[in-house]
Enzyme design. Structure first.
Site, mmCIF file in Angstrom:
data_model
loop_
_atom_site.group_PDB
_atom_site.id
_atom_site.type_symbol
_atom_site.label_atom_id
_atom_site.label_comp_id
_atom_site.label_asym_id
_atom_site.label_seq_id
_atom_site.Cartn_x
_atom_site.Cartn_y
_atom_site.Cartn_z
ATOM 1 N N LYS A 120 6.836 -2.660 6.303
ATOM 2 C CA LYS A 120 5.745 -2.237 7.179
ATOM 3 C C LYS A 120 6.047 -2.606 8.638
ATOM 4 O O LYS A 120 6.646 -3.647 8.917
ATOM 5 C CB LYS A 120 4.469 -2.932 6.689
ATOM 6 N N SER A 201 -4.210 -0.957 4.902
ATOM 7 C CA SER A 201 -3.444 -0.552 6.071
ATOM 8 C C SER A 201 -1.971 -0.260 5.758
ATOM 9 O O SER A 201 -1.265 0.316 6.592
ATOM 10 C CB SER A 201 -3.512 -1.645 7.143
ATOM 11 N N SER A 225 -5.336 -4.295 1.757
ATOM 12 C CA SER A 225 -4.341 -3.456 2.430
ATOM 13 C C SER A 225 -3.052 -3.237 1.652
ATOM 14 O O SER A 225 -2.215 -2.446 2.065
ATOM 15 C CB SER A 225 -4.020 -4.022 3.815
#
Length: 538
Positions: A120, A201, A225
């Protein structure tokens, strides 16, 4: 058992019906035949299968990396245009070639040797890739040092293929955000149905691994997330005990709740990958608590009969979060009983939690401001921002680029908070963790439970950057507040949209949860490769 857990039917309001109607973007290009996207030689390939190909000389790491890079171009940048990959590592092929040379010399570092992975874009890498949390304010931020977990990845021999898109600032920016959207990367799409949301997320991490753009990915979670995008994208996600995987070098939200974790197409890949990520890091005091609790090899817990004899609490109030979830859970629970699980009903897992969500959100505001300001002290984005206040000013000055849709109410609210010595913060800091841990521990001890079960969430909603997310609920909060582990596994689908289920436990119980999750996965075999449909036909 199914009778004791039957859920009362309820009136379906029109706003929920909207979730399952078509929601295609005007003018959205309809992809070609989906079969062409899934005629891929590495489709659904496991880490073990990739290792076998390299061991037998059928493919090299460099060839595997090239295949994934080609697929990223075909799926992410062209064709369906997932927008799940925010940046490709220009060093990827060089790393793969080096791993091939080591293998040829008889040196194989371990099960991740030569395996392409993505992480990420809030995780530092000391290379040619930026770390921006998806924000234009951090463009040009090239880290001087790898995050601890990236060091572990490099040591394992993994090939760092690139970074994934995310909800900007890990979804800690606006009260009306669209998950998976960032000002740097745009809107990530759901590979099952392209006008549906991938949740966040860790949106890009979930979409990329589901779409077979890499072997495995890393996401981060403060509350939901990892597990929510895993649910929406039909993959396995492990949100470990806070501290099991170091957070140093990860752009923070909450010191109390943040963690990274693996996302994969199978429990076995997630378990194998996690063994490469754990380790005590002196730069993260929470990591020090993991000493004696981690394992280099989590595949030792893979047991096909992992459900048999396990006492599992069923969080009953979550079973009816969506009309499509209810019948799926009834069928799943029945199959779990038939596989030997002993199911116990739990109305709530943290009774009398009161305003725990509000208190956690307040704690996060304080810790975000403090942690981000410390991170920015040594960061070097082109914008020159050094504080949260600078980020806010940058966004106001560049509103058309940085905030074309939703704004930044959470950033502004966080900036109003004081330091970590304020009584308002100190009064709640530890009580949230302690209270939720006590509640979960008591629920598990009083019923002699091995894990707690709940649907992870409902089916994916329509992406809407104008009005924001419209999800129907989730089950991640108690473990997020407590810093406890969760594993989510694909379990069913509604109108072609994946549904996952979560198994939760006490601190450091990842091994036991992996055993249960693997037994469940082998029983249900619910994971299906996405087909990149343009919208739901109705």
């Amino acid at each position: 058992m199914s009778h004791s857990f039957s859920v009362t039917s309820f009136f379906l309001p029109s706003w929920i019906i909207l979730f399952l109607s078509g929601c295609g973007e005007p003018g959205m290009e309809e992809p070609g035949p989906t079969a062409s996207y899934n005629e891929f030689p590495l489709l659904e390939a496991s880490i073990q299968e990739l290792q076998s190909k390299m061991e037998l000389g059928e493919l090299s790491s460099q060839q595997i990396t090239e295949l994934y890079l080609d697929r990223i171009l075909a799926i992410d940048k062209d064709g369906p245009k997932l927008n799940s990959v925010i940046e490709i590592n220009p060093d990827a092929l060089e790393i793969a070639a080096a791993m091939d040379e080591e293998r040829a010399a008889g040196m194989v570092r371990g099960p991740m040797h030569g395996i392409p992975v993505m992480i990420k874009d809030n995780i530092d890498t000391a290379d040619q890739m930026m770390t921006t949390a998806g924000a234009t304010a951090l463009i040009g931020n090239y880290a001087k040092e790898d995050a601890f977990l990236v060091k572990k990845l490099r040591e394992s021999g993994a090939v760092l293929l690139g970074k994934t898109n995310l909800s900007e600032w890990a979804n800690f920016r606006s009260f009306k955000s669209s998950s998976g959207w960032s000002s740097r990367g745009g809107q990530t799409k759901n590979p099952y149905v392209l006008d549906r949301n991938p949740c966040g997320s860790s949106s890009g991490s979930g979409a990329a691994v589901s779409a077979n753009l890499c072997a495995v990915t890393i996401g981060t979670e403060t509350n939901g997330s990892i597990v929510c995008p895993s649910n929406a994208n039909g993959v396995v996600g492990i949100k470990p005990t806070v501290g099991l995987i170091s957070r140093s070098g990860v752009i923070p939200i909450s010191f109390s709740q943040d963690t990274a974790g693996p996302m994969a197409r199978s429990v076995s890949d997630a378990a194998l990958f996690m063994g490469a990520l754990v380790g005590v890091d002196d730069r993260d005091s929470k990591s020090k608590e993991s000493a004696g609790h981690s394992h280099d090899d989590y595949t030792q817990f893979l047991n096909e009969d992992g459900l048999r004899g396990k006492r599992i609490g069923v969080w009953t109030s979550k079973l009816s979060m969506h009309y499509g979830v209810e019948p799926a859970m009834e069928s799943i629970l029945k199959r779990m009983e038939e596989a030997g699980a002993v199911l116990v009903g739990l109305d709530e897992i943290v009774p009398d939690s009161g305003d725990m969500g509000g208190k956690s959100f307040l704690r996060m505001q304080y810790e975000f401001k403090d942690g981000l300001n410390k991170y920015l002290e040594t960061a070097s984005p082109s914008s020159g921002v050094k504080t949260l206040a600078d980020i806010i000013a940058h966004n106001r000055e560049n509103e058309a680029e940085a905030m074309p849709y939703f704004k930044m109410g959470i950033l502004e609210l966080s900036e109003t908070r004081g330091d970590l010595q304020e009584d308002k913060y100190l009064d709640i800091r530890d009580s949230i963790t302690d209270r939720t841990r006590e509640g979960i521990d008591e629920a598990m001890s009083s019923h002699d439970l091995d894990a707690i079960f709940a649907p992870t969430g409902g089916p994916a909603w329509c992406s809407d950057p104008v009005n924001g997310d419209r999800g129907v609920g989730g089950s991640s909060s108690p473990c997020a507040w407590a810093g406890y582990p969760i594993i989510t596994v694909p379990a069913a689908s509604v109108h072609g949209l994946p549904l996952g289920v979560s198994f939760m436990g006490r601190a450091w119980s990842e091994g036991e949860l992996i055993e249960i999750a693997y037994g469940f996965e082998q029983l249900t075999q619910a994971r299906k490769a996405p087909e990149f449909l343009p919208t739901i036909q109705y």
